[in-house]
Design an enzyme around this catalytic site. Structure first.
Site, PDB file in Angstrom:
ATOM      1  CG  HIS A   1      11.921  -2.137   3.530  1.00  0.00           C
ATOM      2  ND1 HIS A   1      11.041  -1.664   4.472  1.00  0.00           N
ATOM      3  CD2 HIS A   1      11.166  -2.781   2.611  1.00  0.00           C
ATOM      4  CE1 HIS A   1       9.804  -2.009   4.144  1.00  0.00           C
ATOM      5  NE2 HIS A   1       9.862  -2.696   3.021  1.00  0.00           N
TER       6      HIS A   1
ATOM      7  CB  ALA B   1      14.423  -4.445  11.050  1.00  0.00           C
ATOM      8  CB  THR B   2       9.650  -6.095  14.228  1.00  0.00           C
ATOM      9  OG1 THR B   2       8.758  -5.987  13.105  1.00  0.00           O
ATOM     10  CG2 THR B   2       9.711  -4.774  14.962  1.00  0.00           C
TER      11      THR B   2
ATOM     12  CB  SER C   1      -0.913   0.012   1.231  1.00  0.00           C
ATOM     13  OG  SER C   1      -0.136   0.012   2.423  1.00  0.00           O
TER      14      SER C   1
ATOM     15  CE  LYS D   1       1.975  -2.412   5.971  1.00  0.00           C
ATOM     16  NZ  LYS D   1       2.006  -3.021   4.616  1.00  0.00           N
TER      17      LYS D   1
END
Length: 317
Positions: free
Chosen positions: A196, A178-179, A158, A160
């Site tokens: 990213h 970063a999870t 999307s 986000k």
């Protein structure tokens, strides 16, 4: 020294905005609204910029006004002027439509302080509209004072994560949290992580952890957490909770408590699960329900919540 007198007679790129003959949505929208921004022209302490004492530097000029004020100026779209000497500026005139992270870097090295006036120049159709520019500038000119919590929701692809990053690009110091758990044998996952990382400024710190509550309790700067869905997945894995989802609930409660009491400026990304298909399995439905309730609880404790759809942002009251 008296305050700097700065007057913007135009803030657009060399061809103005809209650009003649351009058929992009940004330029067409401007024409439909009968709006036009003229090419960048600036008066500094009552004198045209090009008549002030100035030193050409890569990407623009360092300028001294007649009253001795120090100004950094981006001379063209895409320019990223680098200060030739340390110390803060009285004003910076930057291509924020093209690279707001440049402002974050200037803050990071001390060239921009809370006393520095920040203005956008060389603006053009790289940004959707004047309203979108003002929405961005509201955050970029004066980053929020912590504590401040923002939750960004959206579906898959999307935009986000990009929206969350844009909201903190002009901050001086950002820790990217970063999870997700790295999957070295999954090329698609590796490609997503690489994309990213490529978007993030090089001076940001990166922390890979699932102890998000611990970070929220101790951090005082800016945290960008991406994201809550991968964090919850990691919790299920760490606790072996796929057969007993209720085991995750204490960790969820701990996270919400830390979110509520944090002293940091936090922007967190999460998946909006209410618009997706109903999972076929009981554990899939339990995961969806837990994430949906977590989103609600975080939103209730956030100063800002936004929904992103197809890259467009809807701020939720």
């Amino acid at each position: 020294m008296d305050g700097l007198e700065l007057r913007l007679l135009g803030i657009a790129g060399p061809a103005g905005w809209p650009e003649p003959g351009c058929r992009c949505a940004s330029c067409t929208r401007m024409r439909a609204a009968h709006r036009r921004f003229e090419p960048t022209r600036v008066l500094l302490d009552g004198v045209p910029l090009d008549q002030c004492r100035r030193e050409e530097i890569p990407g623009g000029f360092e300028i001294r006004t007649p009253r001795g004020h120090r100004v950094l100026f981006a001379s063209r779209p895409g320019a990223r002027p680098r200060p030739p000497a340390p110390g803060p500026y009285d004003a910076v005139l930057l291509d924020l439509a093209g690279d707001p992270a440049h402002l974050g870097w200037l803050r990071h090295i001390g060239a921009v302080t809370s006393a520095t006036r920040v203005e956008a120049v060389q603006v053009d159709h790289r940004i959707a509209s004047p309203a979108e520019l003002e929405r961005r500038l509201e955050r970029w000119r004066r980053p929020f004072t912590a504590p401040w919590r923002t939750l960004i929701l959206g579906g898959a692809r999307s935009g986000k994560s990009e929206e969350a990053e844009k909201r903190v690009l002009a901050d001086a110091d950002v820790t990217y949290v970063a999870t997700g758990v790295m999957h070295p044998d999954d090329p698609d996952w590796r490609a997503r992580i690489a994309a990213h990382r490529a978007r993030r400024p090089g001076w940001w710190e990166t922390t890979e952890t699932i102890d998000v509550a611990g970070l929220l309790r101790t951090a005082s700067g800016t945290l960008l957490i991406d994201g809550m869905g991968t964090w919850l997945t990691a919790m299920f894995d760490a606790l072996g909770a796929w057969e007993y989802p209720r085991a995750v609930q204490p960790r969820v409660d701990e996270l919400v408590t830390a979110w509520r009491s944090t002293e940091a400026h936090v922007v967190a990304v999460s998946d909006e699960v209410g618009l997706s298909v109903v999972p076929e399995t009981p554990v899939g439905r339990a995961f969806r329900d837990l994430l949906g309730r977590l989103n609600q609880r975080l939103a209730a404790e956030s100063e800002e919540t936004a929904l992103v759809v197809a890259g467009r942002v809807l701020d939720l009251p």
